[in-house]
Design an enzyme around this catalytic site. Structure first.
Site, short mmCIF file in Angstrom:
data_model
loop_
_atom_site.label_atom_id
_atom_site.label_comp_id
_atom_site.label_asym_id
_atom_site.label_seq_id
_atom_site.Cartn_x
_atom_site.Cartn_y
_atom_site.Cartn_z
N ASP A 55 -66.28 42.92 65.15
CA ASP A 55 -66.33 41.46 64.88
C ASP A 55 -67.85 41.06 64.50
O ASP A 55 -68.84 41.36 65.35
CB ASP A 55 -65.97 40.71 66.25
CG ASP A 55 -65.96 39.35 66.11
OD1 ASP A 55 -66.41 38.85 65.06
OD2 ASP A 55 -65.54 38.74 67.03
N VAL A 56 -68.06 40.59 63.22
CA VAL A 56 -69.43 40.72 62.91
C VAL A 56 -70.06 39.39 63.57
O VAL A 56 -71.30 39.04 63.74
CB VAL A 56 -69.67 40.30 61.47
CG1 VAL A 56 -69.41 41.42 60.70
CG2 VAL A 56 -68.76 39.14 60.96
N TYR B 86 -68.68 25.60 53.75
CA TYR B 86 -68.63 26.67 53.16
C TYR B 86 -69.99 27.11 52.27
O TYR B 86 -70.59 27.89 52.18
CB TYR B 86 -67.36 27.08 52.35
CG TYR B 86 -67.27 28.33 51.86
CD1 TYR B 86 -67.11 29.30 52.34
CD2 TYR B 86 -67.27 28.37 50.23
CE1 TYR B 86 -66.77 30.65 51.78
CE2 TYR B 86 -67.38 29.77 49.57
CZ TYR B 86 -67.03 31.06 50.36
OH TYR B 86 -67.00 32.01 49.49
N ASP C 159 -63.98 46.07 60.18
CA ASP C 159 -63.01 45.06 59.83
C ASP C 159 -62.61 44.69 61.20
O ASP C 159 -62.63 45.27 62.20
CB ASP C 159 -61.88 45.09 58.68
CG ASP C 159 -61.39 44.08 58.34
OD1 ASP C 159 -61.78 43.80 57.11
OD2 ASP C 159 -60.73 43.36 58.92
N THR D 96 -57.94 35.96 46.17
CA THR D 96 -58.06 36.64 47.44
C THR D 96 -56.83 36.14 48.50
O THR D 96 -56.33 35.11 48.16
CB THR D 96 -59.32 36.64 48.03
OG1 THR D 96 -59.71 35.25 48.38
CG2 THR D 96 -60.32 37.19 47.22
N LYS E 202 -73.05 29.58 52.33
CA LYS E 202 -73.41 30.51 51.03
C LYS E 202 -74.63 30.23 50.33
O LYS E 202 -75.27 31.14 50.12
CB LYS E 202 -72.31 30.50 50.16
CG LYS E 202 -70.87 31.06 50.40
CD LYS E 202 -71.02 32.44 51.13
CE LYS E 202 -69.68 33.03 51.44
NZ LYS E 202 -69.83 34.73 51.72
N ASN F 216 -69.88 41.85 53.35
CA ASN F 216 -68.88 41.26 52.60
C ASN F 216 -67.97 40.19 53.53
O ASN F 216 -67.38 39.42 53.14
CB ASN F 216 -67.91 42.11 52.04
CG ASN F 216 -66.78 41.43 51.52
OD1 ASN F 216 -66.74 40.63 50.43
ND2 ASN F 216 -65.54 41.61 52.13
#
Length: 251
Positions: A53-54, A145, A37, A180, A149, A80
């Site tokens: 950091d992805v 978004y 994370d 969330t 996805k 995720n």
């Protein structure tokens, strides 16, 4: 003994929301869990936290290598980490399009690429990607978004085909609107947060938002040896939103 006892799991974006619920559930079921994370300071033992950091390949490779060394390998990868965006196709500038696609799609590419050598060495290798109902249903004000996805959904299928003969299963979960921190922030920004929450609840046939723990349970199943014959699927956890077409309630 739990069927996940001794399995080694890596969860990105695991410090909050769906990722945290997933990491905690995997740990409760006996897995040794590493969380990647941006800020892993809230990750509690027995889980291990790693800053990553992805959107940065070197950061991902370093964190995955450290986690694999500490865990003694990787059996489960939960991709995720992700960010949201609101608006129609004309509301987000190029920089935001690049940013969301970089995190939500290429983030999965980077983490999986770094984890593959370890997954290939596992007898129970599984990858689970967090996708969304937005990949399969047209939602208003979610153009960017949804595009990200949709790419995650297609990427999941392609990865499943590429790696099935290596013994690596790849699936995704498609949550509906979920309780969330990101959804809470969206509601806070609405002109009438209470009305907006009521509308989101009503959009899902069960009449409420999905919980992070419900999504985590689906992830844990797909990641477990109990799902050994399941690969290349998208499991909807959406209160019936994708599959049901209810008549309006009588007033």
């Amino acid at each position: 003994m739990s069927e996940m006892s001794g399995l080694r799991a890596l969860v990105t974006g695991g410090a909050s929301g769906i990722g945290r619920a997933t990491a905690e559930l995997l740990a409760a079921r006996g897995a040794n869990v590493a969380v990647l994370d941006l800020d892993p300071s809230s990750v509690d033992k027995p889980m291990r936290g790693y800053a990553a950091d992805v959107s940065d390949d070197s950061s991902v490779r370093s964190a995955v290598a450290a986690a694999a060394a500490d865990l003694g390998g990787i059996d489960i990868l939960v991709n995720n980490a992700g960010i949201g965006a609101a608006g129609t196709v004309e509301d987000n500038d190029d920089a935001q399009w690049h940013r969301v696609l970089d995190v939500n799609v290429l983030g999965i590419v980077r983490t999986t690429r770094a984890a593959l050598p370890h997954l290939r060495a596992s007898a129970h290798a599984a990858v689970v990607n967090t996708c969304s109902i937005a990949a399969t249903a047209g939602l208003p004000q979610r153009a960017l978004y949804s595009a990200s996805k949709g790419a995650v959904h297609s990427l999941t299928l392609a990865m499943a085909a590429d790696h099935v003969r290596e013994g690596i299963r790849v699936n995704c979960v498609n949550p509906g609107t979920t309780e969330t921190p990101w959804v809470d922030r969206l509601l806070d920004q609405a002109a009438d947060p209470a009305s907006e929450r009521a509308a989101l609840n009503a959009r899902q046939p069960m009449g409420r938002l999905v919980t992070a723990h419900e999504v985590a349970a689906a992830v844990a199943y797909l990641a477990s040896p109990a799902a050994a014959s399941i690969t290349g699927i998208a499991l909807a956890v959406d209160g019936g939103m994708q599959g049901l077409r209810l008549r309006p309630e009588r007033q």
